[in-house]
Scaffold this motif. Structure first.
Motif, short mmCIF file in Angstrom:
data_model
loop_
_atom_site.label_atom_id
_atom_site.label_comp_id
_atom_site.label_asym_id
_atom_site.label_seq_id
_atom_site.Cartn_x
_atom_site.Cartn_y
_atom_site.Cartn_z
N LYS A 135 0.83 -1.21 0.00
CA LYS A 135 0.00 0.00 0.00
C LYS A 135 0.86 1.26 0.00
O LYS A 135 0.58 2.22 -0.73
CB LYS A 135 -0.92 -0.02 1.21
CG LYS A 135 -1.77 1.24 1.40
CD LYS A 135 -2.82 1.40 0.33
CE LYS A 135 -3.75 2.58 0.67
NZ LYS A 135 -4.82 2.75 -0.35
N ARG A 136 1.92 1.26 0.78
CA ARG A 136 2.81 2.43 0.81
C ARG A 136 3.44 2.66 -0.56
O ARG A 136 3.56 3.80 -1.03
CB ARG A 136 3.89 2.24 1.88
CG ARG A 136 3.37 2.39 3.31
CD ARG A 136 4.48 2.31 4.33
NE ARG A 136 3.93 2.52 5.68
CZ ARG A 136 4.13 1.72 6.71
NH1 ARG A 136 4.88 0.63 6.58
NH2 ARG A 136 3.58 1.97 7.89
N LEU A 137 3.83 1.59 -1.21
CA LEU A 137 4.45 1.71 -2.52
C LEU A 137 3.45 2.25 -3.54
O LEU A 137 3.78 3.12 -4.36
CB LEU A 137 4.99 0.35 -2.97
CG LEU A 137 6.00 0.36 -4.11
CD1 LEU A 137 7.27 1.09 -3.71
CD2 LEU A 137 6.34 -1.08 -4.52
N GLN A 138 2.23 1.76 -3.46
CA GLN A 138 1.19 2.24 -4.37
C GLN A 138 0.90 3.72 -4.16
O GLN A 138 0.75 4.48 -5.13
CB GLN A 138 -0.07 1.40 -4.16
CG GLN A 138 -1.24 1.82 -5.04
CD GLN A 138 -2.22 2.72 -4.31
OE1 GLN A 138 -2.55 2.48 -3.16
NE2 GLN A 138 -2.67 3.77 -4.96
N LEU A 139 0.84 4.14 -2.91
CA LEU A 139 0.58 5.56 -2.61
C LEU A 139 1.72 6.45 -3.09
O LEU A 139 1.48 7.54 -3.63
CB LEU A 139 0.38 5.74 -1.10
CG LEU A 139 -0.93 5.21 -0.52
CD1 LEU A 139 -0.86 5.21 1.00
CD2 LEU A 139 -2.11 6.05 -1.00
N LEU A 140 2.95 5.99 -2.92
CA LEU A 140 4.10 6.80 -3.34
C LEU A 140 4.10 6.99 -4.85
O LEU A 140 4.32 8.11 -5.34
CB LEU A 140 5.40 6.14 -2.88
CG LEU A 140 6.70 6.84 -3.31
CD1 LEU A 140 6.76 8.26 -2.76
CD2 LEU A 140 7.91 6.03 -2.85
N THR A 141 3.86 5.93 -5.59
CA THR A 141 3.86 6.06 -7.05
C THR A 141 2.66 6.85 -7.54
O THR A 141 2.73 7.50 -8.59
CB THR A 141 3.88 4.67 -7.71
OG1 THR A 141 2.78 3.88 -7.23
CG2 THR A 141 5.19 3.94 -7.40
N ALA A 142 1.56 6.84 -6.79
CA ALA A 142 0.41 7.66 -7.16
C ALA A 142 0.72 9.14 -6.95
O ALA A 142 0.29 10.00 -7.73
CB ALA A 142 -0.81 7.27 -6.32
N ALA A 143 1.49 9.45 -5.91
CA ALA A 143 1.84 10.84 -5.62
C ALA A 143 2.89 11.37 -6.60
O ALA A 143 2.87 12.54 -6.98
CB ALA A 143 2.36 10.97 -4.19
N ALA A 144 3.82 10.48 -7.00
CA ALA A 144 4.92 10.90 -7.88
C ALA A 144 5.07 9.87 -9.01
O ALA A 144 5.93 9.00 -8.95
CB ALA A 144 6.21 11.03 -7.08
N PRO A 145 4.22 9.95 -10.03
CA PRO A 145 4.21 8.94 -11.10
C PRO A 145 5.50 8.85 -11.89
O PRO A 145 5.73 7.83 -12.56
CB PRO A 145 3.05 9.40 -12.00
CG PRO A 145 2.21 10.27 -11.13
CD PRO A 145 3.16 10.94 -10.19
N SER A 146 6.35 9.87 -11.81
CA SER A 146 7.57 9.87 -12.62
C SER A 146 8.70 9.03 -12.01
O SER A 146 9.69 8.74 -12.69
CB SER A 146 8.07 11.30 -12.82
OG SER A 146 8.43 11.88 -11.57
N ILE A 147 8.57 8.62 -10.76
CA ILE A 147 9.65 7.86 -10.15
C ILE A 147 9.68 6.43 -10.72
O ILE A 147 8.64 5.84 -10.99
CB ILE A 147 9.56 7.83 -8.60
CG1 ILE A 147 8.25 7.18 -8.13
CG2 ILE A 147 9.69 9.23 -8.03
CD1 ILE A 147 8.15 7.07 -6.63
#
Length: 312
Positions: A135-147
């Motif tokens: 879930k944390r990984l999903q939230l991070l990529t949702a916040a910063a899709p370019s990473i």
């Protein structure tokens, strides 16, 4: 040796019960939440309870020394605020009952046979429910899709907790189309080296696993991410409150309140091994708009709607 005798008899309110409390000094409010909850449950310091309190300084050997000291006292039980402290208490006195207010892996570290039926002299709160790291990984990529390359900073001690989180991260990363690499640390110098290494490795995102080391050094983590414009998600809300980008986290204060309820039951005659280990009741999303602006991240309306707290 512990002095408590387990029975079904009610608590003798005129008896002075002696317990220990050992946690880190990095989040001082946690001790307050624990003692305030005990007071609500009818325990008054010096009247029917005495708490041997120890607060270990971050990045020191204080915790090991304090754990050894408490383990040899005549106490009914010890409440510990991190897995390393629990391991030290057990090493010094395997017969000392404990309530673990936070633990990444109660079963894998031998403090419970199972979560519903611990079956020993320990109980507490296990901070690794299924899916938390994914879930944390999903939230991070949702916040910063370019990473595309995410560093997993793991300060998780003991057995099993690191592996559980890493496996979840790797599986979720494959579905999100990002690469992950773990950097396992057990001391401040190792943490500093990991931060240098992840820059050299070209990582452009960061996620922290459960662990007291990163929590104690959260300001360093937050400053590093801001200086290097690296979107990061953390394991406790206090990171985001202290300037970090975001956190998906349980209510740590509530865990220490829950620890007080475990103590109440045990002092009233319950056996720790009969008290089910619990996961945190709920996880909350904390976002920091100021931190986002500094590194060029714009939170979506969906993330903002999901957030429990938005720091401006």
């Amino acid at each position: 040796m512990p002095s408590i005798l387990y029975s079904n008899s009610p608590l003798k309110k005129n008896k002075l019960h002696r317990i220990g409390f050992l946690s880190g000094a990095g989040v001082l409010e946690l001790e307050k939440y624990f003692t305030e909850e005990l007071q609500k449950l009818g325990f008054t310091e010096g009247k029917n309870i005495h708490i041997e309190k120890r607060l270990a300084q971050p990045n020191s050997t204080d915790g090991s020394i304090m754990a050894a000291e408490l383990a040899q006292m005549d106490l009914s039980l010890i409440v510990v605020g991190s897995l390393p402290f629990a391991l030290e208490v057990r090493k010094n006195n395997p017969q000392m009952p404990m309530v673990l207010a936070t633990c990444p892996g109660m079963v894998s570290n031998g403090f419970a046979k199972s979560l519903p039926h611990p079956g020993s002299i320990y109980t507490g709160i296990d901070e690794l429910p299924d899916g938390i790291t994914a879930k944390r990984l999903q939230l991070l990529t949702a916040a910063a899709p370019s990473i595309t390359r995410i560093a997993l900073i793991s300060a998780t001690p003991g057995i099993g907790g690191h592996e559980i989180q890493l496996l979840e991260a790797e599986k979720r990363a494959a579905t999100l189309g990002v690469a992950v690499k773990s950097y396992r640390v057990a001391s401040l110098p190792q943490l500093e080296k990991a931060l240098d290494d992840l820059l050299r490795d070209g990582m452009n995102g960061m996620l922290t696993f459960q662990g007291a080391l990163t929590l104690a050094n959260r300001k360093r983590m937050v400053e590093f991410a801001a200086q290097n414009r690296i979107p990061a998600i953390y394991q406790q809300a206090v990171f985001a409150e202290d300037g970090g980008l975001m956190a998906w986290a349980p209510d740590l204060a509530q865990q220490f309140r829950q620890a007080a309820h475990y103590v109440d039951k045990i002092l009233n005659g319950a056996k720790p091994g009969d008290l089910p280990v619990k996961h945190p009741e709920k996880y909350y999303l904390t976002l920091n708009n100021t931190a986002a602006s500094k590194i060029g991240v714009r939170f979506s309306q969906q993330l903002l709607a999901e957030a429990t707290k938005v720091v401006e």
